[in-house]
Design an enzyme around this catalytic site. Structure first.
Site, PDB file in Angstrom:
ATOM      1  N   CYS A  59       3.810   0.904   5.996  1.00 21.40           N
ATOM      2  CA  CYS A  59       4.233   1.845   4.965  1.00 21.40           C
ATOM      3  C   CYS A  59       3.341   3.069   4.897  1.00 21.40           C
ATOM      4  O   CYS A  59       3.625   3.986   4.122  1.00 21.40           O
ATOM      5  CB  CYS A  59       4.293   1.143   3.604  1.00 21.40           C
ATOM      6  SG  CYS A  59       5.532  -0.176   3.599  1.00 21.40           S
TER       7      CYS A  59
ATOM      8  N   HIS B 119      11.061   4.922  -1.611  1.00 23.08           N
ATOM      9  CA  HIS B 119      10.096   4.654  -0.548  1.00 23.08           C
ATOM     10  C   HIS B 119      10.763   4.584   0.830  1.00 23.08           C
ATOM     11  O   HIS B 119      10.913   3.503   1.405  1.00 23.08           O
ATOM     12  CB  HIS B 119       9.360   3.350  -0.875  1.00 23.08           C
ATOM     13  CG  HIS B 119       8.300   2.964   0.112  1.00 23.08           C
ATOM     14  ND1 HIS B 119       7.526   3.876   0.818  1.00 23.08           N
ATOM     15  CD2 HIS B 119       7.870   1.737   0.521  1.00 23.08           C
ATOM     16  CE1 HIS B 119       6.699   3.229   1.608  1.00 23.08           C
ATOM     17  NE2 HIS B 119       6.865   1.940   1.459  1.00 23.08           N
TER      18      HIS B 119
END
Lengths: 472, 383
Positions: free
Chosen positions: B71, B324
């Site tokens: 991420c 995200h």
């Protein structure tokens, strides 16, 4: 040199199906007021076989050479040997002959053959029994496993001596199943009662005669048959001769196929006195008779008795969950990817970790590594590791979460951090537990399970399971 | 810099989003895309190889490097592009990140792993981070209501900020009661403790500081860049207690040292941090040095990190409500710093502060097994 049983263990899975409740769901009457044992969604005959074998082998090391017979009517794989998975989970030496024996009769024959054979033999019997919803095979069936370490007394003290075995075989359409088919065909029971009518008693008498004994010498009978009526007929006939049949599993497990004789024998041995003469009679495709005499240490080798496992109330499963677990209800899964199957090269490289939960332990600083690693996380030393199997090391729950998002045949998934006595930590699933009753600090033991089957491939590994009374 | 809206872009491909972000960033830098020397492309799961960018943009044989670091992929693209121009190998570089998570059809994040032995069945990401909350409570003596209140405040704050942000995925405020009652995902985390799954892209044009006057008078300066890839001991070392991310602390210390930050609690005008889940943001406040150990929860409840607070955290809504898209998130964090420090944030969420620094922190992986990126940026070249 006397041959016999050195150790034994029976494994009864923790889940139970109330037979009357299941029948009621199908709007069927039921005279059976008992409960049957149910292997969980993450168990199969291989994992239960490992469970029983580990109980039998608790505190012992297997010798460098032996044979492992795995008997079941529901092998996890055809073609591939399932006994080798059990062998790997026991972390046994490579020079073992491992083989599968298939069929409902296989438990009795495997044990008799081992007792008549030579060398060290681990007989692992394991079965999962079911049939179409509402069938007798489903409601009267049971899931369980039993394992027996057979050797002569030069290996160690025997808990039961082998006296004699006798067998007859009958080619008969009593019950049959095409491989891969979900249920068996059976003939009308009254035909089977006719075909078997005196077979068992006559065979017992023949075995006793060949062993220079008579019925009144017997202390206990262990009778096993898919036909409950035949079993009861036999035990009542012998009751007249003062021979007792241990009732521990009656109405609480169900007919456990290839494992049925073994589980009943284990329950009987749990309560034997030295000198008891025990007749095991398995009535399937003929009859197998095994005569055993309990020794001075009949119960010394057992760790967890059959009664202990049945006296725990067990976790009741709703019938719909049982059907889902057995593949009769194809439930809608969550929107998650199918898990990836294990592939051969990585599984081969990590066989000891995957099947025997073998950690690496740094020789310099003693830190345990699960999974194993060649570089020490504690002191940085490279390539100075020894190995240590953690499968029998107790641990406790350091933290856990109940995951409602993860795909599973039995959501939610409980994921935990388990810290082991003496050091080491692993992240794993928790099984056989009630998510609402689990707490940080709970003691756990590791158990070998089927993580999932994806496509046509099984994936095996270890999970943690609460010890002591299961949470219901 | 440029940044697309984040959200469920059923009708836009990765290529569409890349073009939009690249054009926006290039326009913002007063430069033509064809005058950019090199590209770093961040995507975790939406494509592979340099042609993923060079094809849609029809680049003329320019170098394009695709990077991934879980991420923190977007930050990784930025970091590499910075080193490329700082080294002198290139004069103008673009860092660009994209993700099309909504193309998978799955709920939550789903990563495919290389072929394995089946013993490391990837857990769901909520189940990894959920362990942080009870660990923090146990260590610092919070009862479950205290913890719930702190987590809820974080979710509430980030949704409130996102409601003010036209680019955010979720633009409605959510009440604390709604947060408390949302369905359980991985105990004790509820749906409202988890960030959104979104599509989006963001990009930055990077030059050496000496060259920036050629392009615009008000650049954002990179003061510190750090990445820490941890040894991943959390799941095997009984000494790890899930109340801290060593990787964050180490990357923060490194970035602070480079930037000359001596008091992180008081020197930042704002911070964009990796609020994949609410307890993550809580612990990050301590690992970044914004709160003393064991006190972040009270700082949270006191509103210290609210938009009007002393140190606004995630003023653009954060992962929680901005969304995200993995490859883009690290660059989206920088985008908010870009707007806020240079006075371009819309008035409803603009931060009035004379502190010249902002921080971004981007995490990849899980507690005890992760990578952490920290950047310090500022508008004052000499500070």
């Amino acid at each position: 040199m006397t041959r016999g049983l050195v150790a034994y263990g029976a494994y009864v899975p923790r889940h139970r199906l109330d037979v009357a409740a299941a029948s009621a769901t199908l709007e069927m009457p039921s005279a059976n007021r008992g409960r049957r044992a149910v292997a969980a969604f993450d168990e199969d005959t291989t994992t239960m076989g490992v469970g029983a074998a580990r109980l039998a082998m608790a505190g012992r090391t297997l010798p460098e050479r032996g044979s492992l017979a795995f008997a079941t009517s529901r092998p996890a794989y055809a073609d591939k040997t399932n006994a080798t998975a059990v062998h790997a989970a026991l972390h046994a030496h490579k020079a073992w002959r491992c083989f599968d024996i298939e069929g409902t009769r296989a438990g009795g024959t495997a044990l008799a053959s081992a007792l008549e054979g030579t060398g060290v033999s681990l007989v692992v019997t394991s079965d999962m029994r079911t049939g179409r919803p509402g069938s007798a095979d489903e409601l009267d069936g049971g899931d369980a496993a039993a394992a027996f370490l057979v050797a002569d007394d030069s290996y160690g003290p025997l808990v039961a001596e082998f006296v004699h075995a006798y067998a007859e075989s009958i080619e008969m359409m009593d019950r049959w199943r095409l491989p891969g088919h979900p249920s068996s065909d059976t003939s009308e029971p009254r035909f089977s009662y006719f075909a078997y009518q005196n077979v068992a008693l006559d065979a017992l008498d023949q075995a006793l005669k060949e062993a220079d004994a008579v019925r009144s010498d017997l202390t206990a009978i262990v009778a096993s048959s898919p036909h409950e009526r035949l079993r009861q007929r036999l035990t009542s006939a012998l009751a007249h001769d003062g021979v007792r049949a241990d009732p521990t599993v009656d109405g609480r497990v169900g007919f456990a196929g290839a494992a049925d004789l073994g589980v009943r024998l284990a329950a009987t041995l749990d309560r034997c006195a030295p000198g008891d003469l025990v007749a095991c009679i398995s009535i399937v495709d003929g009859v197998d008779v095994i005569l055993l005499r309990a020794t001075e240490t009949p119960n010394g080798a057992r760790t967890t008795s059959v009664a202990d496992q049945l006296n725990d109330t067990g976790r009741s499963v709703p019938y719909t969950q049982f059907l889902t677990w057995r593949g009769f209800l194809d439930r809608e899964p969550p929107r998650r990817p199918d898990p990836a199957p294990p592939t051969a090269p990585p599984s081969f490289r990590s066989t000891q970790w995957k099947f025997a939960l073998e950690a690496s332990k740094c020789r310099a600083c003693g830190l345990r590594h699960l999974p194993p690693n060649s570089v020490c996380a504690g002191c940085g030393t490279v390539g100075h590791m020894t190995t240590e199997t953690m499968a029998s090391t107790p641990g406790f729950i350091r933290s856990f979460t109940v995951d409602h998002l993860a795909a599973s045949l039995s959501p939610p998934v409980i994921r935990a951090i388990v810290d082991f006595d003496g050091g080491g930590r692993v992240r794993c699933e928790v099984t056989d537990a009630d998510a609402n009753a689990l707490a940080i600090g709970d003691q756990v033991e590791m158990t070998f399970r089927l993580m999932y089957t994806t496509g046509t491939t099984h994936n095996y590994f270890w999970k943690a399971r609460p010890v002591g009374r299961p949470n219901t | 810099m440029g940044c697309t809206k984040f959200g469920e872009h059923w009708d836009r491909s990765a290529a569409d989003l890349l073009v939009e972000a690249a054009v926006a960033a290039a326009d913002s830098a007063n430069i033509d895309i064809k005058d950019i020397d090199a590209f770093w492309l961040g995507t975790a799961a939406s494509g592979m190889g340099g042609t993923m960018l060079s094809k849609p943009l029809k680049l003329d044989h320019k170098p394009v490097t695709r990077v991934e670091n879980y991420c923190a992929t977007g930050s990784e693209a930025f970091r590499n592009a910075c080193y490329a121009v700082a080294s002198g190998a290139y004069d103008v570089a673009m860092a660009i990140g994209v993700e099309k998570l909504k193309d998978s059809g799955y709920a939550g994040l789903a990563f495919s792993s290389p072929p394995g032995d089946g013993t490391d069945d990837p857990p769901t990401t909520p189940s990894l981070f959920s362990l942080v909350a009870p660990a923090y409570s146990a260590r610092y003596g919070l009862d479950s209501e205290d913890m719930r209140a702190a987590l809820t405040h974080i979710a509430w704050k980030n949704h409130r900020n996102g409601a003010l942000n036209p680019r955010a995925q979720y633009r409605t405020e959510v009440s604390k009661d709604q947060i408390d009652r949302s369905p359980m995902v991985a105990s004790p985390l509820r749906v409202m403790d988890c960030s959104g799954v979104a599509d989006g892209a963001a990009a930055a044009v990077i030059v050496r500081a000496d060259d920036s006057p050629k392009y615009r008078r008000d650049p954002l300066y990179v003061k510190g860049l750090a990445l820490a890839s941890g040894p991943g001991n959390g799941q095997m070392d009984p000494d790890y207690d899930y109340t801290t991310f060593d990787e964050v602390k180490r990357s923060a210390d490194d970035a602070y040292r480079q930037a000359g930050i001596t008091s992180p609690a008081t020197q930042f005008a704002m911070a964009e941090v990796h609020d994949c889940f609410t307890p993550t943001e809580l612990v990050l406040m301590e690992d970044l040095g914004f709160s003393e150990r064991g006190t972040a929860w009270t700082d949270v409840l006191d509103g210290r990190f609210d938009l009007e607070g002393d140190l606004p955290v995630n003023p653009d809504g954060g992962l929680k409500s901005f969304g995200h898209p993995i490859g883009a998130s690290g660059l989206r964090m920088l985008f908010e710093c870009w707007l806020q420090l240079r006075g371009e944030a819309p008035p409803e969420r603009s931060i009035a502060s004379d502190r010249p620094f902002a921080l971004t922190q981007n995490l990849g992986g899980g507690p005890g097994d992760c990578v952490s990126f920290v950047s310090v940026v500022g508008v004052d070249r000499s500070a």
